[in-house]
Each structure stands twice: as structure tokens, then as C-alpha cells.
Design an enzyme around this catalytic site. Structure first.
Site, PDB file in Angstrom:
ATOM      1  N   TYR A 140      28.311  46.782  32.350  1.00  0.00           N
ATOM      2  CA  TYR A 140      29.463  46.511  31.493  1.00  0.00           C
ATOM      3  C   TYR A 140      28.966  45.758  30.262  1.00  0.00           C
ATOM      4  CZ  TYR A 140      34.202  44.860  30.213  1.00  0.00           C
ATOM      5  OH  TYR A 140      35.381  44.593  29.554  1.00  0.00           O
ATOM      6  N   THR A 141      28.396  44.550  30.494  1.00  0.00           N
ATOM      7  CA  THR A 141      28.004  43.694  29.377  1.00  0.00           C
ATOM      8  C   THR A 141      26.937  44.368  28.503  1.00  0.00           C
ATOM      9  OG1 THR A 141      28.497  41.826  30.807  1.00  0.00           O
ATOM     10  CG2 THR A 141      27.243  41.352  28.810  1.00  0.00           C
ATOM     11  N   CYS A 150      36.020  38.812  43.257  1.00  0.00           N
ATOM     12  CA  CYS A 150      36.354  38.383  41.901  1.00  0.00           C
ATOM     13  C   CYS A 150      36.391  36.858  41.862  1.00  0.00           C
ATOM     14  CB  CYS A 150      37.704  38.954  41.478  1.00  0.00           C
ATOM     15  SG  CYS A 150      38.116  38.457  39.812  1.00  0.00           S
ATOM     16  N   ASN A 198      38.082  51.214  42.081  1.00  0.00           N
ATOM     17  CA  ASN A 198      37.923  49.862  42.602  1.00  0.00           C
ATOM     18  C   ASN A 198      39.321  49.285  42.842  1.00  0.00           C
ATOM     19  OD1 ASN A 198      37.796  46.873  42.238  1.00  0.00           O
ATOM     20  ND2 ASN A 198      35.617  47.229  41.870  1.00  0.00           N
ATOM     21  N   GLY A 258      41.376  37.863  35.374  1.00  0.00           N
ATOM     22  CA  GLY A 258      42.343  37.603  36.442  1.00  0.00           C
ATOM     23  C   GLY A 258      43.111  38.839  36.877  1.00  0.00           C
ATOM     24  N   PHE A 298      35.798  47.677  32.854  1.00  0.00           N
ATOM     25  CA  PHE A 298      35.772  48.221  31.491  1.00  0.00           C
ATOM     26  C   PHE A 298      36.969  49.137  31.274  1.00  0.00           C
ATOM     27  CE2 PHE A 298      34.799  51.053  28.064  1.00  0.00           C
ATOM     28  CZ  PHE A 298      34.306  50.185  27.108  1.00  0.00           C
TER      29      PHE A 298
HETATM   30  C1  LIG Z   1      35.545  41.580  31.125  1.00  0.00           C
HETATM   31  C2  LIG Z   1      35.102  41.945  32.505  1.00  0.00           C
HETATM   32  C3  LIG Z   1      36.046  42.377  33.413  1.00  0.00           C
HETATM   33  C4  LIG Z   1      35.653  42.726  34.704  1.00  0.00           C
HETATM   34  N1  LIG Z   1      36.595  43.166  35.592  1.00  0.00           N
HETATM   35  C5  LIG Z   1      36.206  43.553  36.825  1.00  0.00           C
HETATM   36  C6  LIG Z   1      37.151  44.080  37.745  1.00  0.00           C
HETATM   37  O1  LIG Z   1      38.336  44.244  37.432  1.00  0.00           O
HETATM   38  N2  LIG Z   1      36.719  44.417  38.988  1.00  0.00           N
HETATM   39  C7  LIG Z   1      35.407  44.280  39.372  1.00  0.00           C
HETATM   40  O2  LIG Z   1      35.063  44.624  40.511  1.00  0.00           O
HETATM   41  N3  LIG Z   1      34.479  43.814  38.507  1.00  0.00           N
HETATM   42  C8  LIG Z   1      34.857  43.445  37.264  1.00  0.00           C
HETATM   43  N4  LIG Z   1      33.913  42.971  36.384  1.00  0.00           N
HETATM   44  C9  LIG Z   1      32.506  42.804  36.850  1.00  0.00           C
HETATM   45  C10 LIG Z   1      31.634  43.982  36.461  1.00  0.00           C
HETATM   46  O3  LIG Z   1      32.060  45.152  37.103  1.00  0.00           O
HETATM   47  C11 LIG Z   1      30.167  43.708  36.862  1.00  0.00           C
HETATM   48  O4  LIG Z   1      30.092  43.563  38.269  1.00  0.00           O
HETATM   49  C12 LIG Z   1      29.609  42.447  36.213  1.00  0.00           C
HETATM   50  O5  LIG Z   1      30.093  42.295  34.903  1.00  0.00           O
HETATM   51  C13 LIG Z   1      28.081  42.458  36.161  1.00  0.00           C
HETATM   52  O6  LIG Z   1      27.620  43.557  35.392  1.00  0.00           O
HETATM   53  P1  LIG Z   1      27.156  43.421  33.842  1.00  0.00           P
HETATM   54  O7  LIG Z   1      26.163  42.298  33.789  1.00  0.00           O
HETATM   55  O8  LIG Z   1      26.566  44.751  33.521  1.00  0.00           O
HETATM   56  O9  LIG Z   1      28.378  43.128  33.049  1.00  0.00           O
HETATM   57  C14 LIG Z   1      34.284  42.626  35.085  1.00  0.00           C
HETATM   58  C15 LIG Z   1      33.340  42.205  34.145  1.00  0.00           C
HETATM   59  C16 LIG Z   1      33.720  41.874  32.870  1.00  0.00           C
HETATM   60  C17 LIG Z   1      32.679  41.422  31.880  1.00  0.00           C
END
Ligand SMILES: Cc1cc2nc3c(=O)[nH]c(=O)nc-3n(C[C@H](O)[C@H](O)[C@H](O)COP(=O)(O)O)c2cc1C
Length: 356
Positions: free
Chosen positions: A317-318, A182, A146, A120, A70
Site C-alpha cells: 500500500y505505502t 487492525c 478482507n 478506523g 487502498f
Molecule cells: C491508510 C491505510 C488503510 C489501511 N486499511 C486497512 C484495512 O482496512 N484493512 C486491513 O487489513 N489493512 C489495512 N491497512 C494495512 C495494509 O493492508 C498493510 O497491511 C500495511 O499498510 C502494511 O503494508 P505497506 O507497508 O505496504 O503499507 C491499511 C493501511 C493503510 C496505510
């Protein structure tokens, strides 16, 4: 009707990443003056002693954090604090800036309350993040960092990437997360293989003069045996905890047409799987290894399910995208009610309660 419920239909008319950038610009503007920050705190913070969690040599004011991705570049940490979250995990931060994949790369699956992303590892790189943390100051709540490797790095170069980002940013961190999970970076090798993990942990351990807690973030799609193998390595190296889980490549049971997009799935559909991974780890370690639970948290009930399965803290996040600025307050208020209902005096008492 909340303000966000009126703003959301407009924001959701924009491409997902445009709306995200706009939201971040708004938060950055809001955090830049003391009065706006104070107004947010008054509206959105919710304090209660039962919510405090002592972990990693620090105190989390509440267990609800913002997940990695985020605020990749540490631009809005102070606004997130004012919105009542208990901590933020910035990043993934890589050694240099990189663009990530071509747009569009972030999709809303509205019918499923989910998202798919294939960002990415776009980000400004560790020097820009370091400069911002120095300029803005670290926030008043715990900060996780992170860290990741460049997309172009070989297996050998990846080790050096982790070492360098750790060296630069760990002085600002209350904990550091090694992100080897990732699902949308173009890896030529297995990031989560035992040999590779061993080398990463050995290398950053040697750099860790400040004894910053180190965690590893894992994905939800591995079979149970691989998860347990990884937990054994984590324990062998005295790694301080696990973040479970990252996004998923699974697509079962989704209604939205956007399910066809490739990338990592997040939000409601991953909640059950991610909670199951938390339960597996907590069971295997008798609750001795701290777990940060993430995946589909969007309510007090979903946060509480992860806590009872063994998570000491949760992140989202979501859920924040779908529920808006009052998310943390709503969840924290609800958690206090659930603790009272079940006769717990603190979050810490409820951690892993269903395993006993
Ligand atoms: C747009 C987006 C970008 C993300 N970027 C990263 C990231 O850079 N590094 C990481 O460890 N997780 C990343 N995540 C994963 C989130 O940290 C989290 O593990 C995952 O979205 C599940 O949580 P949520 O269901 O609450 O979104 C990203 C998720 C989203 C939606």
C-alpha cells in the site's frame, strides 16, 4: 523523470487523505472507459510466465498485489488491474457503512518513507460493495475480500458480523481474509484471542458452501509465541493461509515529526519485522501454509526478500503511494531479473528458498 515524480510533490502538498481520494477519483475515471483502461494496460502491465503463481485454485498473473485499505469499497479494481498488479484485496468491508475516526487520520512520514493511519474501518458497508461488484463486474485478476466487524460490536456481535459479510461477499472472492489485527479500532476485547478466532472460523466454515479459501491477517507486534499459537489454531481449522502483516504500533528509529501521531505504522520501517514474521510462520509450518507477505514492499528487492522468506504472494500500500503508478511494473521486471540471477524458473521455486 517519470510523470509521477513531477506530480508527487504537488500531491504531497495536499493532506494525505485528500490526495488519496483524488488519486482514487482519477483511477475511477480512468477505468470507466475502455480506451483509457487499454492505455494504462499498455503503459503499465508487464507479463512474464515466470511471474505466474497458481494458488487458491486460481492463477495470479504476478505475485504483486494491492493490500487491503487502498480500495476499501471496490471502486478501482479494474484500474489496479490495468496498472499491472497481480491481484487486489478490497476492504476491510464491514456489515454496514461507518465513518471511522475523525480527520486528520492519515499521515505521511516522508523522511521515513512511511505512513501512520488511524482510519478506523471507514467504509460503505457490504451492500454497497456488493452492488458495485455486480455493476462494474469483478476484475480479470484475482480478487481478495478482507472482512471485519463494526467498531461498536461486542465479542458476540462480531461473530455475526463476520458471518454476514462472508455470506454476502464470498461469492465474488477468490479468497477471503478475516482481519483481526487492525491496531486502530476501539476493541473492548481481544480480537485475536484463540477462543474468538475458533468461533469465527467455525461460524464462517459452516457458511462456506463454495469452498472459498479463508485466510487470517495478523499484526507484526505480537511476540513469537502468540504468532505460533495462532498458526496452530489456523492449522487446526484448515484455514488456507495467513496475511502477514498489518500495520504496527511500534515507533522505533523514525525521523519524521509525524511519528507522534497514534495509529498503525506502514511502509519501509515495518519491512524487516513483517519479513521476520513471515519467516517464523514458514519455518514453523515447513512452508505448507500459504503466506501473503505485506509490509514495506516498495521494490523488487523487498518483494523478493519476502518471497525467499516464505511468502507466495506479496502486497503493498505505502510503497504505491511513494512510488506511483509504475510500481507493479518495476517490481515485476526486477523480480524476473532476480529469479534469472538465482537460477529459478518461477516465483514458485523461490518461495521459502532461504529456509532450505
Ligand atoms: C491508510 C491505510 C488503510 C489501511 N486499511 C486497512 C484495512 O482496512 N484493512 C486491513 O487489513 N489493512 C489495512 N491497512 C494495512 C495494509 O493492508 C498493510 O497491511 C500495511 O499498510 C502494511 O503494508 P505497506 O507497508 O505496504 O503499507 C491499511 C493501511 C493503510 C496505510
Amino acid at each position: 523523470m517519470t510523470l509521477y515524480s513531477r506530480v508527487r510533490p504537488l500531491a504531497f502538498k495536499l493532506p494525505a487523505e485528500t490526495a488519496h481520494d483524488l488519486g482514487k477519483r482519477t483511477l475511477r475515471a480512468a477505468q470507466s472507459t475502455r480506451p483509457t483502461r487499454a492505455a494504462l494496460s499498455t503503459a503499465y502491465q508487464y507479463d512474464h510466465p515466470a511471474l505466474e503463481v497458481d494458488l487458491f485454485d486460481t492463477t495470479f498473473p504476478n505475485p504483486v498485489g494491492i493490500a487491503a485499505g487502498f480500495d476499501k469499497n471496490a471502486e478501482v479494481t479494474h484500474a489496479l488491474e490495468a496498472l499491472g498488479f497481480g491481484f487486489v484485496e478490497i476492504g476491510t468491508v464491514t456489515p454496514y457503512s461507518q465513518d471511522g475516526n475523525d480527520r486528520p487520520r492519515l499521515f505521511r512520514l516522508r523522511e521515513d518513507e512511511a505512513m501512520v493511519n488511524r482510519m478506523g474501518f471507514n467504509g460503505q458497508g457490504m451492500e454497497a460493495v456488493k452492488a458495485r461488484l455486480e455493476e462494474d463486474g469483478t476484475p480479470g485478476f484475482p480478487l481478495g475480500v478482507n472482512i471485519g466487524k463494526m467498531n461498536s460490536s461486542t465479542e458476540r456481535e462480531a461473530i455475526e458480523d463476520y458471518r454476514r459479510v462472508f455470506d454476502r461477499l464470498s461469492p465474488f472472492a477468490d479468497y477471503v481474509v478475516v482481519n483481526v489485527s487492525c491496531p486502530n479500532t476501539p476493541d473492548e476485547f481481544d480480537e485475536a484471542s484463540p477462543e474468538h478466532l475458533r468461533e469465527i472460523f467455525e461460524t464462517i466454515d459452516a457458511e462456506n458452501d463454495l469452498d472459498v479459501p479463508i485466510l487470517v491477517k495478523i499484526g507484526p507486534d505480537e511476540p513469537e509465541e502468540s504468532i505460533l499459537d495462532l498458526v496452530d489454531i489456523v492449522q487446526e481449522f484448515d484455514v488456507d493461509g495467513i496475511v502477514a502483516t498489518n500495520t504496527s504500533t511500534a515507533r522505533e528509529g523514525l525521523a519524521s515529526a509525524k511519528r507522534e501521531e497514534w495509529g498503525g505504522l506502514s511502509g519501509k520501517p515495518v519491512e524487516g519485522r513483517s519479513t521476520a514474521v513471515i519467516r517464523t510462520i514458514a519455518d514453523h509450518t515447513d512452508g505448507d501454509l500459504p503466506i501473503i507477505g505485506v509490509g514495506g514492499v516498495d521494490s523488487a528487492a523487498s518483494a523478493y526478500r519476502k518471497i525467499r522468506a516464505g511468502a507466495s504472494l506479496v502486497q503493498l500500500y505505502t510503497g504505491f503511494v511513494y512510488q506511483g503508478p509504475s510500481t507493479a511494473k518495476r517490481i515485476n521486471r526486477g523480480l524476473v531479473r532476480l529469479l534469472e540471477r538465482d537460477g529459478f524458473t518461477s516465483i514458485e521455486e523461490a518461495v521459502g528458498a532461504e529456509l532450505e
